[in-house]
Design an enzyme around this catalytic site. Structure first.
Site, PDB file in Angstrom:
ATOM      1  N   THR A 144      43.962  35.567  38.294  1.00  0.00           N
ATOM      2  CA  THR A 144      44.500  36.264  38.459  1.00  0.00           C
ATOM      3  C   THR A 144      45.549  35.169  38.930  1.00  0.00           C
ATOM      4  O   THR A 144      45.792  34.170  39.159  1.00  0.00           O
ATOM      5  CB  THR A 144      44.131  36.753  39.872  1.00  0.00           C
ATOM      6  OG1 THR A 144      44.858  37.425  40.078  1.00  0.00           O
ATOM      7  CG2 THR A 144      43.342  35.633  39.961  1.00  0.00           C
ATOM      8  N   ASP A 145      46.895  36.224  38.879  1.00  0.00           N
ATOM      9  CA  ASP A 145      47.384  35.751  39.712  1.00  0.00           C
ATOM     10  C   ASP A 145      47.582  34.590  41.316  1.00  0.00           C
ATOM     11  O   ASP A 145      49.002  33.972  41.186  1.00  0.00           O
ATOM     12  CB  ASP A 145      49.142  36.015  39.382  1.00  0.00           C
ATOM     13  CG  ASP A 145      49.369  37.189  39.662  1.00  0.00           C
ATOM     14  OD1 ASP A 145      48.718  37.294  40.057  1.00  0.00           O
ATOM     15  OD2 ASP A 145      50.372  38.171  39.265  1.00  0.00           O
ATOM     16  N   GLU A 146      47.081  35.843  41.638  1.00  0.00           N
ATOM     17  CA  GLU A 146      46.790  35.677  42.904  1.00  0.00           C
ATOM     18  C   GLU A 146      46.670  34.162  43.522  1.00  0.00           C
ATOM     19  O   GLU A 146      46.717  33.577  44.145  1.00  0.00           O
ATOM     20  CB  GLU A 146      46.327  36.129  43.537  1.00  0.00           C
ATOM     21  CG  GLU A 146      46.536  37.711  43.309  1.00  0.00           C
ATOM     22  CD  GLU A 146      46.373  39.159  44.648  1.00  0.00           C
ATOM     23  OE1 GLU A 146      45.470  38.637  45.922  1.00  0.00           O
ATOM     24  OE2 GLU A 146      46.576  39.779  44.377  1.00  0.00           O
ATOM     25  N   TYR A 170      39.839  36.593  48.348  1.00  0.00           N
ATOM     26  CA  TYR A 170      39.777  36.717  47.329  1.00  0.00           C
ATOM     27  C   TYR A 170      40.202  36.211  46.302  1.00  0.00           C
ATOM     28  O   TYR A 170      40.178  35.755  45.191  1.00  0.00           O
ATOM     29  CB  TYR A 170      40.847  38.219  46.710  1.00  0.00           C
ATOM     30  CG  TYR A 170      40.851  38.100  45.431  1.00  0.00           C
ATOM     31  CD1 TYR A 170      39.769  38.813  44.539  1.00  0.00           C
ATOM     32  CD2 TYR A 170      41.671  38.513  44.995  1.00  0.00           C
ATOM     33  CE1 TYR A 170      40.090  39.060  43.146  1.00  0.00           C
ATOM     34  CE2 TYR A 170      42.141  38.298  43.231  1.00  0.00           C
ATOM     35  CZ  TYR A 170      41.341  38.965  42.420  1.00  0.00           C
ATOM     36  OH  TYR A 170      41.394  39.169  41.645  1.00  0.00           O
ATOM     37  N   LYS A 174      38.622  33.242  44.015  1.00  0.00           N
ATOM     38  CA  LYS A 174      39.120  32.977  41.999  1.00  0.00           C
ATOM     39  C   LYS A 174      40.013  31.651  41.823  1.00  0.00           C
ATOM     40  O   LYS A 174      39.332  31.119  41.050  1.00  0.00           O
ATOM     41  CB  LYS A 174      40.233  34.065  41.651  1.00  0.00           C
ATOM     42  CG  LYS A 174      40.349  35.774  42.093  1.00  0.00           C
ATOM     43  CD  LYS A 174      38.464  36.322  40.658  1.00  0.00           C
ATOM     44  CE  LYS A 174      39.000  36.178  39.439  1.00  0.00           C
ATOM     45  NZ  LYS A 174      38.054  36.783  38.126  1.00  0.00           N
TER      46      LYS A 174
HETATM   47  P1  NAD Z   1      37.200  46.121  39.229  1.00  0.00           P
HETATM   48  O1  NAD Z   1      36.184  45.674  40.827  1.00  0.00           O
HETATM   49  O2  NAD Z   1      37.570  47.423  38.886  1.00  0.00           O
HETATM   50  O3  NAD Z   1      36.193  45.868  38.142  1.00  0.00           O
HETATM   51  C1  NAD Z   1      35.115  45.297  38.233  1.00  0.00           C
HETATM   52  C2  NAD Z   1      33.539  45.017  37.827  1.00  0.00           C
HETATM   53  O4  NAD Z   1      32.602  43.975  38.171  1.00  0.00           O
HETATM   54  C3  NAD Z   1      32.660  46.126  38.178  1.00  0.00           C
HETATM   55  O5  NAD Z   1      32.635  46.920  37.195  1.00  0.00           O
HETATM   56  C4  NAD Z   1      31.282  45.820  38.744  1.00  0.00           C
HETATM   57  O6  NAD Z   1      30.420  47.059  39.002  1.00  0.00           O
HETATM   58  C5  NAD Z   1      31.631  44.423  38.590  1.00  0.00           C
HETATM   59  N1  NAD Z   1      30.597  43.817  39.035  1.00  0.00           N
HETATM   60  C6  NAD Z   1      30.711  42.733  40.480  1.00  0.00           C
HETATM   61  N2  NAD Z   1      30.258  42.175  40.590  1.00  0.00           N
HETATM   62  C7  NAD Z   1      29.459  41.716  39.689  1.00  0.00           C
HETATM   63  C8  NAD Z   1      28.124  41.479  39.330  1.00  0.00           C
HETATM   64  N3  NAD Z   1      27.998  40.288  40.498  1.00  0.00           N
HETATM   65  N4  NAD Z   1      27.500  40.646  38.745  1.00  0.00           N
HETATM   66  C9  NAD Z   1      27.919  41.605  37.663  1.00  0.00           C
HETATM   67  N5  NAD Z   1      28.891  42.989  37.251  1.00  0.00           N
HETATM   68  C10 NAD Z   1      29.219  42.771  38.938  1.00  0.00           C
HETATM   69  O7  NAD Z   1      37.789  44.848  38.670  1.00  0.00           O
HETATM   70  P2  NAD Z   1      38.969  44.687  37.555  1.00  0.00           P
HETATM   71  O8  NAD Z   1      40.168  44.862  38.524  1.00  0.00           O
HETATM   72  O9  NAD Z   1      38.776  44.994  36.100  1.00  0.00           O
HETATM   73  O10 NAD Z   1      39.378  43.242  37.376  1.00  0.00           O
HETATM   74  C11 NAD Z   1      38.871  42.390  36.256  1.00  0.00           C
HETATM   75  C12 NAD Z   1      38.829  41.622  36.737  1.00  0.00           C
HETATM   76  O11 NAD Z   1      40.041  40.832  36.140  1.00  0.00           O
HETATM   77  C13 NAD Z   1      38.047  40.867  37.593  1.00  0.00           C
HETATM   78  O12 NAD Z   1      37.791  39.655  37.874  1.00  0.00           O
HETATM   79  C14 NAD Z   1      39.716  39.891  38.719  1.00  0.00           C
HETATM   80  O13 NAD Z   1      40.046  39.399  39.474  1.00  0.00           O
HETATM   81  C15 NAD Z   1      40.192  40.197  37.150  1.00  0.00           C
HETATM   82  N6  NAD Z   1      41.623  40.401  37.339  1.00  0.00           N
HETATM   83  C16 NAD Z   1      42.241  41.977  37.794  1.00  0.00           C
HETATM   84  C17 NAD Z   1      43.769  42.308  37.497  1.00  0.00           C
HETATM   85  C18 NAD Z   1      43.579  43.597  38.425  1.00  0.00           C
HETATM   86  O14 NAD Z   1      45.567  43.930  38.716  1.00  0.00           O
HETATM   87  N7  NAD Z   1      43.163  44.326  38.624  1.00  0.00           N
HETATM   88  C19 NAD Z   1      44.660  41.482  37.963  1.00  0.00           C
HETATM   89  C20 NAD Z   1      44.460  39.949  37.416  1.00  0.00           C
HETATM   90  C21 NAD Z   1      42.890  39.904  37.106  1.00  0.00           C
HETATM   91  O1  DAU Z   2      47.736  39.952  40.945  1.00  0.00           O
HETATM   92  C1  DAU Z   2      46.952  40.463  40.444  1.00  0.00           C
HETATM   93  C2  DAU Z   2      45.599  41.065  41.298  1.00  0.00           C
HETATM   94  O2  DAU Z   2      46.781  42.779  41.601  1.00  0.00           O
HETATM   95  C3  DAU Z   2      44.419  41.068  41.081  1.00  0.00           C
HETATM   96  O3  DAU Z   2      44.357  40.185  40.587  1.00  0.00           O
HETATM   97  C4  DAU Z   2      43.820  41.996  41.976  1.00  0.00           C
HETATM   98  O4  DAU Z   2      42.172  42.367  41.211  1.00  0.00           O
HETATM   99  C5  DAU Z   2      44.235  43.767  41.997  1.00  0.00           C
HETATM  100  O5  DAU Z   2      43.608  44.316  42.672  1.00  0.00           O
HETATM  101  C6  DAU Z   2      45.788  43.201  42.298  1.00  0.00           C
HETATM  102  O6  DAU Z   2      45.885  43.100  44.277  1.00  0.00           O
HETATM  103  P1  DAU Z   2      46.654  43.233  44.354  1.00  0.00           P
HETATM  104  O7  DAU Z   2      47.319  43.105  46.554  1.00  0.00           O
HETATM  105  O8  DAU Z   2      48.580  43.466  44.160  1.00  0.00           O
HETATM  106  O9  DAU Z   2      46.293  45.237  44.044  1.00  0.00           O
HETATM  107  P2  DAU Z   2      46.723  46.801  45.112  1.00  0.00           P
HETATM  108  O10 DAU Z   2      46.961  47.834  44.509  1.00  0.00           O
HETATM  109  O11 DAU Z   2      45.499  46.260  46.287  1.00  0.00           O
HETATM  110  O12 DAU Z   2      48.072  46.609  45.982  1.00  0.00           O
HETATM  111  C7  DAU Z   2      49.411  46.227  45.673  1.00  0.00           C
HETATM  112  C8  DAU Z   2      50.178  45.735  46.860  1.00  0.00           C
HETATM  113  O13 DAU Z   2      50.040  47.123  47.290  1.00  0.00           O
HETATM  114  C9  DAU Z   2      50.017  45.367  47.154  1.00  0.00           C
HETATM  115  O14 DAU Z   2      51.161  44.417  47.842  1.00  0.00           O
HETATM  116  C10 DAU Z   2      49.750  45.891  48.389  1.00  0.00           C
HETATM  117  C11 DAU Z   2      50.154  47.105  48.526  1.00  0.00           C
HETATM  118  N1  DAU Z   2      49.421  47.958  48.737  1.00  0.00           N
HETATM  119  C12 DAU Z   2      48.527  48.743  47.984  1.00  0.00           C
HETATM  120  C13 DAU Z   2      47.692  49.341  48.444  1.00  0.00           C
HETATM  121  C14 DAU Z   2      46.253  49.194  48.184  1.00  0.00           C
HETATM  122  C15 DAU Z   2      49.936  49.610  49.768  1.00  0.00           C
HETATM  123  O15 DAU Z   2      51.121  49.434  50.463  1.00  0.00           O
HETATM  124  N2  DAU Z   2      49.399  50.606  50.442  1.00  0.00           N
HETATM  125  C16 DAU Z   2      48.130  50.084  49.798  1.00  0.00           C
HETATM  126  O16 DAU Z   2      47.148  51.644  50.317  1.00  0.00           O
END
Ligand code: NAD
Ligand code: DAU
Length: 382
Positions: A144-146, A170, A174
């Protein structure tokens, strides 16, 4: 733009961890369609965030083998790598929600760091003999970019050389995982790649994250919680574009290399909220049946959904701005997003309207219990 799916590739045998989650599930669908001759094995613990329904049709027709298990289970992971002749690991599995990491950091360290360590140890044991790695193997770590922390308004976007500065539990977990992968490359020669991607959105997104939460809450006439002033900036990428980026990295990415991936789409949260609201308002105006299905939505009585916006207490340590410079992946692998924020958000709203059978069950039960346990009702600040 060059698309790896156009070129002939050798058949691979992929282990996709977290393949029942949001991005992993979209990736499995992408891969099964684009690479039908490859073998796909999904390992997923089905935590609250996993939903087998996302990939069930593929499991049912034998295109995907599903294994219910935990990535921290060393014996299981080792057996899978050997028994299924895995040559490619695409590692999505993680605890992924920042708010949950603030409430329960230990779970994030366990899955994101110990889980990644478990996979790395097993991959080396399966693929490396006397220091020589089996030809054609690859470990791709999805990050992730975080991990790069927060940007000031005029600061240059994150790129591959940006120093790590994770701010949330988180992000720290990562970052720890990224460092382990890097160490395995440097110390043992693991053929690995890493992608650090910005915020994804699209189908099959669990409705605790901002965009799906907005859609589902608006349809039910529930408040749209905006943390703080809502001026935090994220760089949004439609999920299938992320899947294409990973496909390109697996196909032609250089071993040992990191790629930052983003959508060239920086937007303040409040702008995202207003866009989603406008899209829902427009759908109700076009389709009277929606008024019957969602009578509590303000749009059902001709009121704007943005009337539901509620500014609430900010997230602790909330990062102000993320943005990605995608120059490397664009120049080296030809990657460009195909969806703009406007087209991607429109598709996303339509998907949620057409797929209530997917999101309704995950909105019931444990998710709601967890939210009320952790937060109760968030204090309203305006
Ligand atoms: P998600 O939370 O939707 O899915 C995570 C999945 O992993 C789920 O199916 C869960 O059951 C499984 N999981 C969790 N713990 C586990 C374990 N111990 N063993 C096996 N499976 C397990 O997550 P996502 O949003 O699809 O993100 C996927 C990956 O991409 C993550 O590594 C996250 O850090 C990264 N990522 C997410 C975003 C985003 O915006 N969602 C952006 C950049 C990177
Ligand atoms: O940048 C990549 C990341 O993006 C991933 O690594 C994470 O797994 C993914 O969850 C996401 O993180 P964020 O914290 O940016 O996503 P989230 O959807 O939780 O929140 C997006 C933005 O919106 C953040 O600034 C927090 C804000 N927010 C979020 C929620 C859930 C609100 O203002 N209200 C809300 O209810």
């Amino acid at each position: 733009m060059v698309d790896s799916a156009m070129a002939p590739q050798r058949a691979r045998c992929l282990l996709v961890t977290g393949g029942a989650g949001f991005i992993g599930g979209n990736f499995v669908q992408h891969w099964a369609e684009r690479h039908p001759h490859d073998t796909l094995v999904v390992l997923d613990a089905l935590t609250y965030a996993g939903n087998l329904a996302t990939i069930q049709p593929l499991v049912d027709r034998g295109a995907v083998a599903f294994v219910h298990g935990d990535i921290t289970d060393a014996a299981l992971v080792s057996a899978l790598l050997a028994d299924r002749a895995i040559d490619t690991i695409v590692h999505f599995a993680a605890e992924s929600h920042v708010d949950r990491s603030i409430a329960d950091p230990g779970a994030f360290v366990h899955t994101n760091i110990v889980g990644t360590l478990t996979l790395l140890v097993a991959a080396r044991a399966a693929w490396c003999r006397d220091g020589a790695w089996t030809s054609g193997v690859r470990f791709h770590h999805v990050s992730t970019d975080e991990v790069f922390g927060s940007l000031a308004p005029n600061e240059a976007p994150f790129r591959e050389t940006t120093p790590y500065a994770p701010n949330s539990p988180y992000a720290a977990s990562k970052a720890g995982a990224d460092h382990l992968v890097r160490a395995w490359v440097h110390t043992y020669g693991l053929p690995a790649t890493i992608s650090n991607c910005s915020n994804n959105y699209g189908p099959y997104h669990f409705p605790e994250k901002l965009i799906p939460l907005l859609i589902v809450n608006a349809l039910h006439g529930k408040p749209l919680p905006v943390y703080g002033d809502g001026q935090q900036v994220r760089d949004w990428l439609y999920v299938t574009d992320h899947c294409r980026a990973i496909d390109l990295i697996l196909d032609r990415g250089e071993e040992g290399r990191t790629y930052t991936v983003g959508g060239r789409a920086e937007h303040a949260n409040l702008d995202i909220v207003h866009l989603v609201c406008s899209l829902i308002d427009a759908r109700f105006a076009d389709d009277p049946a929606l008024t019957q299905r969602y009578p509590d939505c303000p749009a059902a009585r001709g009121a704007p959904c943005r009337s539901l916006v509620s500014h609430v207490t900010d997230r602790a340590g909330h990062d102000r701005r993320y943005a990605i410079d995608p120059t490397r992946i664009a120049a080296e692998l030809g990657f460009e997003p195909t969806e703009t924020l406007a087209t991607g958000l429109s598709r996303t709203v339509d998907w949620y309207l057409a797929n209530e059978a997917w999101w309704r069950p995950v909105m019931d039960g444990s998710y709601r219990d967890w939210i009320s346990q952790q937060y109760g009702d968030r204090e309203s600040v305006s």
